[in-house]
Design a protein around this motif. Structure first.
Motif, PDB file in Angstrom:
ATOM      1  N   ARG A 103      16.974  57.964  29.596  1.00  0.00           N
ATOM      2  CA  ARG A 103      15.417  57.695  30.966  1.00  0.00           C
ATOM      3  C   ARG A 103      16.524  56.740  31.358  1.00  0.00           C
ATOM      4  NH1 ARG A 103      12.352  58.907  25.289  1.00  0.00           N
ATOM      5  NH2 ARG A 103      11.138  60.267  26.025  1.00  0.00           N
ATOM      6  N   SER A 104      15.632  55.991  31.732  1.00  0.00           N
ATOM      7  CA  SER A 104      16.011  54.997  33.338  1.00  0.00           C
ATOM      8  C   SER A 104      16.706  53.949  32.521  1.00  0.00           C
ATOM      9  CB  SER A 104      15.467  55.315  34.569  1.00  0.00           C
ATOM     10  OG  SER A 104      13.514  55.022  33.924  1.00  0.00           O
ATOM     11  N   ASP A 105      15.392  54.025  31.525  1.00  0.00           N
ATOM     12  CA  ASP A 105      16.336  52.078  30.688  1.00  0.00           C
ATOM     13  C   ASP A 105      17.199  52.666  30.028  1.00  0.00           C
ATOM     14  OD1 ASP A 105      13.300  51.407  31.252  1.00  0.00           O
ATOM     15  OD2 ASP A 105      12.996  51.277  29.220  1.00  0.00           O
ATOM     16  N   ASP A 106      17.915  53.389  29.972  1.00  0.00           N
ATOM     17  CA  ASP A 106      19.243  53.622  29.194  1.00  0.00           C
ATOM     18  C   ASP A 106      20.347  53.430  30.508  1.00  0.00           C
ATOM     19  OD1 ASP A 106      18.502  54.475  26.101  1.00  0.00           O
ATOM     20  OD2 ASP A 106      17.787  56.473  27.566  1.00  0.00           O
ATOM     21  N   LEU A 107      19.870  54.050  31.682  1.00  0.00           N
ATOM     22  CA  LEU A 107      20.975  53.391  32.690  1.00  0.00           C
ATOM     23  C   LEU A 107      21.337  52.120  33.201  1.00  0.00           C
ATOM     24  CD1 LEU A 107      20.369  56.371  35.210  1.00  0.00           C
ATOM     25  CD2 LEU A 107      21.386  56.498  32.856  1.00  0.00           C
ATOM     26  N   VAL A 128      27.578  45.747  40.414  1.00  0.00           N
ATOM     27  CA  VAL A 128      28.304  46.321  39.955  1.00  0.00           C
ATOM     28  C   VAL A 128      27.954  48.143  40.014  1.00  0.00           C
ATOM     29  CG1 VAL A 128      28.156  46.911  37.459  1.00  0.00           C
ATOM     30  CG2 VAL A 128      28.208  44.322  38.008  1.00  0.00           C
ATOM     31  N   ILE A 129      28.864  48.627  40.642  1.00  0.00           N
ATOM     32  CA  ILE A 129      28.331  50.371  41.289  1.00  0.00           C
ATOM     33  C   ILE A 129      28.807  50.959  40.149  1.00  0.00           C
ATOM     34  CG2 ILE A 129      28.858  51.557  42.952  1.00  0.00           C
ATOM     35  CD1 ILE A 129      29.797  48.783  44.617  1.00  0.00           C
ATOM     36  N   PRO A 130      27.791  52.143  39.511  1.00  0.00           N
ATOM     37  CA  PRO A 130      28.095  53.281  38.746  1.00  0.00           C
ATOM     38  C   PRO A 130      29.112  54.181  39.441  1.00  0.00           C
ATOM     39  CG  PRO A 130      25.587  53.086  39.400  1.00  0.00           C
ATOM     40  CD  PRO A 130      26.255  52.108  39.820  1.00  0.00           C
ATOM     41  N   ARG A 131      30.805  54.736  39.040  1.00  0.00           N
ATOM     42  CA  ARG A 131      30.988  56.000  39.579  1.00  0.00           C
ATOM     43  C   ARG A 131      30.554  56.903  39.004  1.00  0.00           C
ATOM     44  NH1 ARG A 131      37.168  53.564  38.913  1.00  0.00           N
ATOM     45  NH2 ARG A 131      37.598  55.774  39.773  1.00  0.00           N
ATOM     46  N   ASN A 143      23.674  61.944  37.672  1.00  0.00           N
ATOM     47  CA  ASN A 143      22.724  61.169  37.061  1.00  0.00           C
ATOM     48  C   ASN A 143      21.812  62.374  36.061  1.00  0.00           C
ATOM     49  OD1 ASN A 143      19.894  60.640  36.891  1.00  0.00           O
ATOM     50  ND2 ASN A 143      18.901  61.059  38.571  1.00  0.00           N
ATOM     51  N   PRO A 144      22.013  61.205  34.534  1.00  0.00           N
ATOM     52  CA  PRO A 144      22.137  62.021  33.258  1.00  0.00           C
ATOM     53  C   PRO A 144      20.387  61.984  32.938  1.00  0.00           C
ATOM     54  CG  PRO A 144      23.283  59.619  33.556  1.00  0.00           C
ATOM     55  CD  PRO A 144      22.464  59.877  35.150  1.00  0.00           C
ATOM     56  N   ARG A 151      25.077  59.931  22.928  1.00  0.00           N
ATOM     57  CA  ARG A 151      25.946  58.600  22.942  1.00  0.00           C
ATOM     58  C   ARG A 151      25.864  58.828  24.882  1.00  0.00           C
ATOM     59  NH1 ARG A 151      31.978  56.807  21.914  1.00  0.00           N
ATOM     60  NH2 ARG A 151      32.853  56.621  24.570  1.00  0.00           N
ATOM     61  N   LEU A 152      26.178  57.179  25.545  1.00  0.00           N
ATOM     62  CA  LEU A 152      25.860  57.793  26.787  1.00  0.00           C
ATOM     63  C   LEU A 152      26.753  57.010  27.971  1.00  0.00           C
ATOM     64  CD1 LEU A 152      25.018  58.459  30.222  1.00  0.00           C
ATOM     65  CD2 LEU A 152      23.463  56.257  29.844  1.00  0.00           C
ATOM     66  N   ASP A 153      27.966  57.115  28.790  1.00  0.00           N
ATOM     67  CA  ASP A 153      29.455  56.274  28.856  1.00  0.00           C
ATOM     68  C   ASP A 153      28.821  56.473  29.829  1.00  0.00           C
ATOM     69  OD1 ASP A 153      30.277  57.895  26.465  1.00  0.00           O
ATOM     70  OD2 ASP A 153      32.304  56.498  26.780  1.00  0.00           O
ATOM     71  N   VAL A 154      29.801  54.632  30.577  1.00  0.00           N
ATOM     72  CA  VAL A 154      29.568  54.555  32.221  1.00  0.00           C
ATOM     73  C   VAL A 154      30.615  54.298  32.891  1.00  0.00           C
ATOM     74  CG1 VAL A 154      28.227  52.516  32.582  1.00  0.00           C
ATOM     75  CG2 VAL A 154      28.231  53.978  34.277  1.00  0.00           C
ATOM     76  N   GLU A 155      31.256  54.435  33.968  1.00  0.00           N
ATOM     77  CA  GLU A 155      32.801  54.223  34.624  1.00  0.00           C
ATOM     78  C   GLU A 155      31.869  53.572  35.523  1.00  0.00           C
ATOM     79  OE1 GLU A 155      36.442  55.133  36.437  1.00  0.00           O
ATOM     80  OE2 GLU A 155      36.187  56.530  34.487  1.00  0.00           O
ATOM     81  N   THR A 156      32.331  52.458  36.314  1.00  0.00           N
ATOM     82  CA  THR A 156      31.670  50.853  37.259  1.00  0.00           C
ATOM     83  C   THR A 156      32.649  50.287  37.845  1.00  0.00           C
ATOM     84  OG1 THR A 156      31.272  48.972  35.555  1.00  0.00           O
ATOM     85  CG2 THR A 156      29.333  50.493  35.839  1.00  0.00           C
ATOM     86  N   HIS A 157      32.738  50.761  39.280  1.00  0.00           N
ATOM     87  CA  HIS A 157      32.728  49.499  40.286  1.00  0.00           C
ATOM     88  C   HIS A 157      32.536  47.696  39.984  1.00  0.00           C
ATOM     89  CE1 HIS A 157      36.546  49.291  43.061  1.00  0.00           C
ATOM     90  NE2 HIS A 157      35.466  48.631  43.862  1.00  0.00           N
ATOM     91  N   VAL A 158      33.037  47.080  39.710  1.00  0.00           N
ATOM     92  CA  VAL A 158      32.699  46.044  39.690  1.00  0.00           C
ATOM     93  C   VAL A 158      32.930  44.476  40.933  1.00  0.00           C
ATOM     94  CG1 VAL A 158      32.535  43.574  38.009  1.00  0.00           C
ATOM     95  CG2 VAL A 158      32.200  45.999  37.045  1.00  0.00           C
ATOM     96  N   ILE A 159      32.346  44.342  41.579  1.00  0.00           N
ATOM     97  CA  ILE A 159      32.906  43.838  42.827  1.00  0.00           C
ATOM     98  C   ILE A 159      32.550  42.642  42.388  1.00  0.00           C
ATOM     99  CG2 ILE A 159      33.567  43.161  45.370  1.00  0.00           C
ATOM    100  CD1 ILE A 159      32.481  46.647  45.532  1.00  0.00           C
ATOM    101  N   THR A 160      33.371  41.225  42.559  1.00  0.00           N
ATOM    102  CA  THR A 160      33.205  40.062  42.212  1.00  0.00           C
ATOM    103  C   THR A 160      33.437  39.048  43.703  1.00  0.00           C
ATOM    104  OG1 THR A 160      35.275  38.949  41.211  1.00  0.00           O
ATOM    105  CG2 THR A 160      33.246  39.754  40.053  1.00  0.00           C
TER     106      THR A 160
END
Length: 400
Positions: A103-107, A128-131, A143-144, A151-160
């Motif tokens: 669900r969207s809460d899991d995202l 924090v941008i999901p790739r 879009n899962p 199990r749900l994995d995400v790869e993100t691009h993190v900008i600081t």
């Protein structure tokens, strides 16, 4: 239906551009006001004099307000500078509900997990941008939501960004009574205005050559892959001309804009004749040679930002140049000669209304910020709204 207005402020090293747009029901942006003013108190994207910078921003906002007949209360603001850094990070969570449906809460949970990297106190998290996502090891999921899995994995691009630099920019804008809807990395905003979905999918580099910095974004498989900020741009081009040819800076700037080319071999008609501006005469060939050398350097620095040397396989769609300095004649030809990749100059698109002033690569970030605002709801983390504004917001929501 209450109309939604979005304001964008592009705080650049050479100019400040405030643009105001009305967001239509289908999500497109209709520009109703633009205000452009010279930039003071900024260097390479950083605030170096708060009062001068605030005055420049105020002048720009006032012009846009007069054109739109609208009072700006909040805005999307662009951020750039050498202090920006990025890293790719992963997050993982278990789907514990009995039905095993994502669900969207899991995202939100998995993105929160991915941004739990240690950010030093002197850094601020910008994006924090999901790739891409993976469900039970099945990779490449865009879009899962609604899929089954444990199990749900995400790869993100993190900008600081450096906290002090961000706070100085925030202070300038909030001192004018304007709240910040969101801070957006400038090349990300520019990409909204000039890149196509096809280019992002196959692999492309966006290079925004502004006044103080060249902002780079690499897209691959439809998602952000890498970001970087180079401290060389239009200012260095003009400075090279001024020093190399013994000209005052403002005369060098005018010569660069009026006569500058990086492929003078195709424009030999003027080669033999000296050119003059404001009483200063120079060789056309010398001007072009100086500009060509610096543009070559910037292009090679952009290629060095790619993690692999086989550019054709990483970014088959090549490089899209934008920003004010991409207006220089011959850029596409020179770029193709150096990189052997497709090259084009990106013009802002997908925008309507009084856009004549914005139909120029120099305003890619301004248009991109408007489009970013059209797609995203404002965030309030960049400055607490006062009590009165919060109550006003709640009441307006209630009555609408």
């Amino acid at each position: 239906m209450k109309r939604r207005i979005v304001t964008a402020i592009d705080v650049g090293t050479t100019k400040i551009c405030t643009s105001i747009a009305e967001i239509t029901e289908n999500g497109s942006a209709q520009v109703i006001g633009v205000g452009i003013s010279p930039s003071h108190g900024l260097h390479k994207g950083l605030v170096v004099n708060i009062s001068d910078a605030a005055q420049s921003i105020k002048d720009s906002i006032t012009k846009a307000e007069q054109a739109a007949n609208y009072k700006v209360e909040s805005a999307y603001v662009g951020v750039t500078g050498r202090h920006v850094s990025s890293v790719n990070n992963k997050g993982v969570i278990a789907i514990t509900r009995n039905d095993r449906l994502v669900r969207s809460d899991d995202l939100k949970r998995v993105l929160s997990n991915a941004q739990s990297i240690k950010v030093p106190n002197d850094r601020k998290l910008l994006h924090v941008i999901p790739r891409n996502y993976a469900v039970d090891g099945q990779v490449g999921v865009r879009n899962p939501v609604g899929m089954h899995g444990f199990r749900l994995d995400v790869e993100t691009h993190v900008i600081t960004a450096a906290a002090a630099s961000v706070q100085n920019l925030i202070k300038c804008i909030r001192s004018l009574g304007v709240e910040i809807d969101d801070l957006v990395l400038e090349p990300l905003a520019s990409s909204e205005a000039v890149l196509t979905e096809d280019e992002k999918q196959v692999g492309v580099v966006l290079a925004d050559i502004g006044g103080g910095t060249t902002d780079i974004c690499v897209f691959k498989d439809g998602a952000i892959w890498h970001t970087a900020i180079l401290p060389v741009a239009g200012y260095q081009l003009t400075r090279d001309v001024a020093i190399g040819l013994g000209l005052p800076f403002d005369v060098a700037e005018e010569m660069k804009k009026r006569y500058g080319s990086v492929m003078p071999i195709y424009e030999s008609r003027m080669e033999a004749n000296p050119i003059s501006e404001d009483g200063h005469g120079i060789s056309y060939q010398d001007l072009c040679d100086i500009l060509r050398a610096r543009i070559e350097e910037i292009t090679r620095l952009i290629l060095l930002e790619l993690p692999r040397s086989d550019y054709e396989s990483v970014v088959p769609a090549g490089i899209v140049f934008t920003g004010g300095s991409s207006n220089i004649a011959g850029l596409e030809t020179l770029g193709r000669d150096i990189t052997q990749l497709p090259i084009r100059v990106g013009m802002p698109s997908n925008i309507y209304g009084i856009t004549d002033a914005l139909r120029d690569p120099a305003y890619a970030t301004s248009v991109g910020l408007l489009l970013w605002g059209a797609k995203n709801q404002p965030k309030t983390r960049w400055g607490k709204l006062g009590f009165f504004n919060r109550v006003k917001g709640m009441l307006s929501k209630f009555f609408n």
